[in-house]
Design an enzyme around this catalytic site. Structure first.
Site, PDB file in Angstrom:
ATOM      1  N   HIS A  52       0.787  -1.439  -0.087  1.00 27.03           N
ATOM      2  CA  HIS A  52      -0.083   0.076   0.072  1.00 27.03           C
ATOM      3  C   HIS A  52       0.891   1.175   0.029  1.00 27.03           C
ATOM      4  CE1 HIS A  52      -3.687  -1.982   0.151  1.00 27.03           C
ATOM      5  NE2 HIS A  52      -3.498  -2.729   1.549  1.00 27.03           N
ATOM      6  N   ASP A  77      -2.642 -10.360  -2.733  1.00 26.42           N
ATOM      7  CA  ASP A  77      -3.251  -9.916  -1.354  1.00 26.42           C
ATOM      8  C   ASP A  77      -4.764  -9.439  -1.740  1.00 26.42           C
ATOM      9  OD1 ASP A  77      -2.130  -8.594   1.416  1.00 26.42           O
ATOM     10  OD2 ASP A  77      -3.886  -7.623   0.558  1.00 26.42           O
TER      11      ASP A  77
HETATM   12  C1  SP5 Z   1      -1.165  -5.202   3.777  1.00 29.48           C
HETATM   13  C2  SP5 Z   1      -2.670  -5.086   3.869  1.00 29.48           C
HETATM   14  O1  SP5 Z   1      -3.450  -6.388   3.965  1.00 29.48           O
HETATM   15  N1  SP5 Z   1      -3.025  -3.993   4.475  1.00 29.48           N
HETATM   16  C3  SP5 Z   1      -4.721  -3.983   4.631  1.00 29.48           C
HETATM   17  C4  SP5 Z   1      -5.023  -2.566   5.563  1.00 29.48           C
HETATM   18  C5  SP5 Z   1      -6.470  -2.534   5.704  1.00 29.48           C
HETATM   19  N2  SP5 Z   1      -7.002  -1.601   6.610  1.00 29.48           N
HETATM   20  C6  SP5 Z   1      -8.281  -1.178   6.753  1.00 29.48           C
HETATM   21  C7  SP5 Z   1      -9.125  -2.139   7.299  1.00 29.48           C
HETATM   22  C8  SP5 Z   1     -10.451  -2.092   7.144  1.00 29.48           C
HETATM   23  C9  SP5 Z   1     -11.134  -3.296   7.930  1.00 29.48           C
HETATM   24  N3  SP5 Z   1     -12.788  -3.180   7.607  1.00 29.48           N
HETATM   25  C10 SP5 Z   1     -13.300  -4.582   7.811  1.00 29.48           C
HETATM   26  C11 SP5 Z   1     -13.424  -4.905   9.239  1.00 29.48           C
HETATM   27  C12 SP5 Z   1     -14.298  -6.233   9.436  1.00 29.48           C
HETATM   28  N4  SP5 Z   1     -14.681  -6.150  10.808  1.00 29.48           N
HETATM   29 ZN    ZN Z   2      -4.271  -6.994   2.411  1.00 31.26          ZN
END
Ligand code: SP5
Ligand code: ZN
Length: 349
Positions: free
Chosen positions: A161, A197
Site C-alpha cells: 500500500h 493480497d
Molecule cells: C497489507 C494489508 O493487507 N493492509 C490492509 C489494510 C486494511 N486496513 C483497513 C481495514 C478495514 C477493515 N474493515 C473491515 C472490518 C471487519 N470487521
Molecule cells: Zn491485504
C-alpha cells in the site's frame, strides 16, 4: 527455497488501530511474522537467513527523500513536541482543493501529508522495522541474482500500500517495489509484480504506473466496496510507456476459489505474454475465508493451488509477504502457498 527475516522487523508492535471509525486491537502485529517463521522452519524449505545491510540508496530509488527523512525523524519530532502517546495516528489530510506543495513543520501536519489513512499506527521503532523489512526483500532479490530460483522474503511490516511518498494500509516502505527496482538496477530486464493480497496494491501500482519494464497485476476485492477504496479499478491500465502494463482484477465480496482462479488464469496469460525475467509475488494471505478483516472465501488448500500455478510460469520467483490476519492459520496458509510452488517446480524441472 531460502527465507529471509530479521527479528528487528518485530520492533514495530502496535496494539491498536483505527478501523471503520473505531479504535480496535491492531491486526498487523509481530506474532504474524513469528508464526510464519515457526511454520517455515518446520517445513524445512531451506535456510533462514538474516537480511544483509544496505545503504539507503535502493530505498531512495523508490521513495522520495523527504518522505524517507520524515519516517526516519518522526519519533524525534514527536518527542520534541512533547507528545507522549506511544502509538501515533494522523487525523487531517490535504485532500481535494488543499495545498500539496508546502510540507507543514508541525508533526500532525506532516503525518497527514505523508499518509492516506488513519489505520496505520506508527511508534518509536517503526522506521527500524520497516527498513529491515525492505532489506529482507532486497536480500531475497540478491539471492535470485546470485542464481537461486526462488526465495521467500518474510516481510513485515508489509509494503504494497505504500506509495513513493505516502504510508497507509499498515505499510511504510514498498518492499516488493524496492526489490523490483533493485533487480532492474542490477541488470534484470523485465520484472512482473503479481499481487494476490486481498487488498489492491495501490502503492505498487502507482510506483510503476508509467513504466513498461515492471508489469503489475493485482487480484483483489473491488475498491468500490473495500479498502483502499480509491484505486484498483479494472480500467486502470497504465500511463504513457506504461500503458497496457497494469492489470487489475477487482472481485466481489464472497469470491471463492473458482472465480478467483479464473482471474488468476487471465493474469497468468498476461504474465506469459510479457515474458518477465523475474516474478515478484506480493503474497497476501488475507484471501482466506477466516481472515478477520476480509471477505473472500479461499480455503487453506487453495493456497497450494496458487503456489503451483505460479511455479508453472517457470520464472525465478521472489515471494514477498504482504497481508493476512487470521494469525492462527497464517503459518499453515503461507507454507501451503510455498510448498505448492516448490512441489510443482520440482516436478517440472
Ligand atoms: C497489507 C494489508 O493487507 N493492509 C490492509 C489494510 C486494511 N486496513 C483497513 C481495514 C478495514 C477493515 N474493515 C473491515 C472490518 C471487519 N470487521
Ligand atoms: Zn491485504
Amino acid at each position: 527455497m531460502k527465507t529471509i527475516f530479521s527479528p528487528d522487523q518485530l520492533l514495530h508492535a502496535p496494539t491498536k488501530e483505527i478501523s471503520d471509525g473505531k479504535l480496535v486491537p491492531a491486526n498487523e502485529i509481530p506474532s504474524r511474522a513469528e508464526i510464519v517463521l515457526e511454520h517455515i522452519k518446520k517445513a524445512q524449505f531451506g535456510e533462514v537467513l538474516a537480511p544483509n545491510d544496505f545503504s539507503l540508496d535502493p530505498i531512495l530509488k523508490v521513495h522520495d527523500a523527504d518522505y524517507v527523512t520524515f519516517l526516519l525523524d518522526f519519533w524525534q519530532l514527536w518527542l520534541a513536541e512533547g507528545r507522549t502517546e506511544e502509538e501515533v495516528f494522523p487525523f487531517v489530510w490535504p485532500v481535494h482543493g488543499l495545498r500539496h506543495d508546502i510540507v507543514p513543520d508541525q508533526i500532525d501536519g506532516k503525518l497527514g501529508f505523508y499518509s492516506f489513512d488513519a489505520g496505520t499506527p506508527m511508534g518509536a521503532h517503526t522506521w527500524t522495522a520497516a527498513r529491515k523489512s525492505a532489506e529482507t526483500a532486497l536480500t531475497g532479490a540478491d539471492l535470485l541474482l546470485s542464481g537461486d530460483n526462488s526465495a521467500f522474503a518474510l516481510c513485515r511490516p508489509p509494503g504494497h500500500h505504500a506509495h513513493r511518498r505516502l504510508y497507509g494500509g499498515y505499510c511504510f516502505l514498498n518492499n516488493a517495489a524496492i526489490a523490483a527496482q533493485h533487480l532492474r538496477d542490477q541488470g534484470v530486464g523485465k520484472v512482473t509484480i503479481f499481487d494476490v493480497d486481498y487488498h489492491h496494491g495501490n502503492g505498487t501500482q502507482a510506483i510503476f504506473y508509467d513504466r513498461a519494464d515492471v508489469q503489475f497485476l493485482s487480484i483483489h476485492a473491488d475498491p468500490k466496496v473495500e479498502f483502499p477504496y480509491y484505486l484498483g479499478h479494472a480500467n486502470e491500465r497504465g500511463l504513457k510507456e506504461g500503458a497496457g502494463y497494469n492489470h487489475n482484477y477487482p472481485l466481489p465480496h464472497g469470491t471463492s476459489w473458482v472465480e478467483w482462479a479464473e482471474a488468476m488464469e487471465d493474469a497468468c496469460r498476461s504474465i506469459e505474454k510479457f515474458a518477465p525475467d523475474v516474478i515478484i509475488v506480493s503474497l497476501g494471505m488475507d484471501l482466506y475465508e477466516k481472515d478477520p478483516i476480509s471477505k473472500f472465501k479461499l480455503k487453506t488448500d487453495d493456497f497450494s493451488r496458487i503456489g503451483a500455478r505460479i511455479a508453472r510460469l517457470g520464472k525465478p520467483t521472489l515471494f514477498v509477504m504482504e497481508g493476512g490476519y487470521a494469525v492462527g492459520d497464517l503459518g499453515t496458509n503461507c507454507t501451503k502457498a510455498l510448498s505448492g510452488y516448490l512441489d510443482t517446480v520440482t516436478v517440472g524441472s
